[in-house]
Design an enzyme around this catalytic site. Structure first.
Site, PDB file in Angstrom:
ATOM      1  N   PRO A 208      35.922 -11.633 -41.852  1.00  0.00           N
ATOM      2  CA  PRO A 208      35.087 -12.193 -42.923  1.00  0.00           C
ATOM      3  C   PRO A 208      34.518 -13.582 -42.620  1.00  0.00           C
ATOM      4  CG  PRO A 208      37.376 -12.552 -43.439  1.00  0.00           C
ATOM      5  CD  PRO A 208      37.369 -11.788 -42.135  1.00  0.00           C
ATOM      6  N   GLY A 209      34.657 -14.048 -41.378  1.00  0.00           N
ATOM      7  CA  GLY A 209      34.021 -15.299 -41.002  1.00  0.00           C
ATOM      8  C   GLY A 209      34.947 -16.465 -40.766  1.00  0.00           C
ATOM      9  N   LYS A 211      37.276 -17.181 -38.189  1.00  0.00           N
ATOM     10  CA  LYS A 211      37.185 -17.701 -36.822  1.00  0.00           C
ATOM     11  C   LYS A 211      35.748 -18.081 -36.473  1.00  0.00           C
ATOM     12  CE  LYS A 211      41.182 -15.084 -35.047  1.00  0.00           C
ATOM     13  NZ  LYS A 211      41.478 -14.305 -36.263  1.00  0.00           N
ATOM     14  N   ASP A 255      27.461  -2.018 -34.307  1.00  0.00           N
ATOM     15  CA  ASP A 255      28.706  -1.608 -33.672  1.00  0.00           C
ATOM     16  C   ASP A 255      28.910  -2.437 -32.411  1.00  0.00           C
ATOM     17  OD1 ASP A 255      30.813  -0.314 -32.338  1.00  0.00           O
ATOM     18  OD2 ASP A 255      30.284   1.621 -33.214  1.00  0.00           O
ATOM     19  N   CYS A 324      46.840  -9.583 -34.630  1.00  0.00           N
ATOM     20  CA  CYS A 324      47.953 -10.038 -35.471  1.00  0.00           C
ATOM     21  C   CYS A 324      49.055  -8.977 -35.486  1.00  0.00           C
ATOM     22  CB  CYS A 324      47.477 -10.376 -36.875  1.00  0.00           C
ATOM     23  SG  CYS A 324      46.525  -9.074 -37.687  1.00  0.00           S
TER      24      CYS A 324
END
Length: 387
Positions: A208-209, A211, A255, A324
């Site tokens: 969602p922005g 990094k 993609d 993660c």
């Protein structure tokens, strides 16, 4: 008073996969996975405010804020708990991710509810996950009848969470774009990428922005930054994040696995690969029913992004891969693919706050791992250089 979750519950498949990493320490790891990390981290948006000034503003609101010793733009706030939860008679069952959020102080909203049986407005209720594990307690803001009539809205105001983490999204400082809630390993990842002004930098999975905006911040909006995501909805979400923070990047709903074909003009100095993963390192984690087959499938999917990164990065350029999770299949084995099949070279990381990578092949000790029982979360970062 009720006892809190003791350890994360996993399928036998995943239990064995993590046993390959942790051996006799696995029970400690599972116990740590069921708890949040000791501190909540946020990134100060230095495009708009200095860290000490924001820290002062947050302290004035009663928050126990301190600066991170190794990351200048990072602030940390201790997470309180474990707390005692009173034993109320009625129970509200919520889905897994809602339960994990309630554990650290979030309220319950209608979309996250599985069962609201017999609850009246004003009732004192326990909040439990689908397996019956208690994660908090609070006051019902609606009745069962209202729950069946509406699709959104506050359902339970949580007064006694298992742990209490600060909430920032309602603060004026968040709305002004002065901060971004971001995990410590996520910030370390961008510091390991080490973006510079004037460079061309690509984030292959930018939503969602978090990094991506950190890259913009460290380059002071003076780099040519590309962000890709296949979801138009997520691109719009990322646009909103960048707008709020005052960041500039070129976003494309595409993609990422075909960027080298669809955007042949993009040649990058640095590429960030942060693909979908099993997310076993995200804490607190009550349970996870993934199978070994799903882990292997994710690992193969992750390799596709690294293959593209190796094609679009310039000779001498940097590729950073992060996930993660803690499985060897998604961490060192994907990194091995980058070395053996993509011809990338393991590179020393400029910031190391975790542990060394597992020594499965030459250069793997240069990778960085975060472990739930040592650091409060599970995470893996690999940095490569293209010869």
């Amino acid at each position: 008073m009720l006892k809190l979750p003791v350890k994360a519950r996993l399928t036998q498949d995943v239990y064995q996969i993590l046993a390959n990493v942790y051996g006799g320490d696995l029970e400690r790891v599972l116990s740590a996975m069921a708890k949040p990390s000791p501190a909540y981290h946020l990134r100060v948006n230095t495009l708009k405010i200095e860290p000490e000034r924001l820290a002062e503003r947050l302290r004035a609101k009663g928050l126990k804020v301190s600066k991170h010793p190794a990351i200048p733009e990072a602030l940390l706030i201790p997470i309180e708990g474990p707390n005692q939860i009173p034993e109320y008679g009625k129970r509200v069952v919520v889905e897994k991710f809602t339960a994990e959020s309630v554990m650290v102080g979030a309220n319950v909203y209608v979309p996250g509810i599985v069962s609201f049986r017999g609850v009246k407005r004003g009732d004192l209720v326990l909040v439990v996950d689908p397996e019956g594990v208690v994660v908090g307690a609070g006051v019902a803001e609606i009745s069962e009848e209202e729950f069946h009539r509406q699709s959104k809205g506050l359902a339970v105001k949580v007064t006694h969470p298992a742990y209490r983490a600060p909430s920032f999204r309602e603060l004026e400082e968040f709305k002004e774009g002065l901060l971004y809630p971001q995990s410590l390993p996520s910030m370390v990842t961008v510091r390991v990428l080490d973006p510079k002004p004037g460079e061309t930098i690509v984030d292959l999975t930018c939503a969602p922005g978090g990094k991506l905006s950190h890259i913009c911040q460290l380059t002071r909006n003076k780099a040519s930054i590309y962000g890709f995501d296949r979801s138009q909805r997520k691109i719009l979400e990322t646009e909103e994040t960048l707008r709020r923070l005052g960041c500039q990047a070129k976003l494309f709903p595409a993609d990422s696995r075909y960027v080298d074909v669809d955007f042949p003009e993009v040649k990058a100095d640095r590429v960030l690969v942060d693909p979908p993963c099993s997310a076993l390192g995200v804490t607190p984690k009550l349970y996870d029913w993934k199978t070994a087959e799903e882990i292997f499938s994710l690992a193969n999917y992750q390799k596709q992004f690294l293959k593209v990164a190796s094609r679009i990065v310039k000779p001498g350029g940097i590729v950073v891969y992060s996930v993660c999770t803690m499985t060897i299949e998604e961490c060192e084995e994907v990194a091995r693919f980058a070395v053996e099949e993509c011809r990338l070279k393991p590179d020393r990381q400029p910031l190391v706050l975790g542990s060394k990578g597992l020594p499965l092949f030459e250069g793997a000790e240069l990778f960085q791992r975060f472990h739930p029982h040592l650091h409060g979360y599970g995470y893996f970062i690999a940095r490569f250089r293209k010869p």
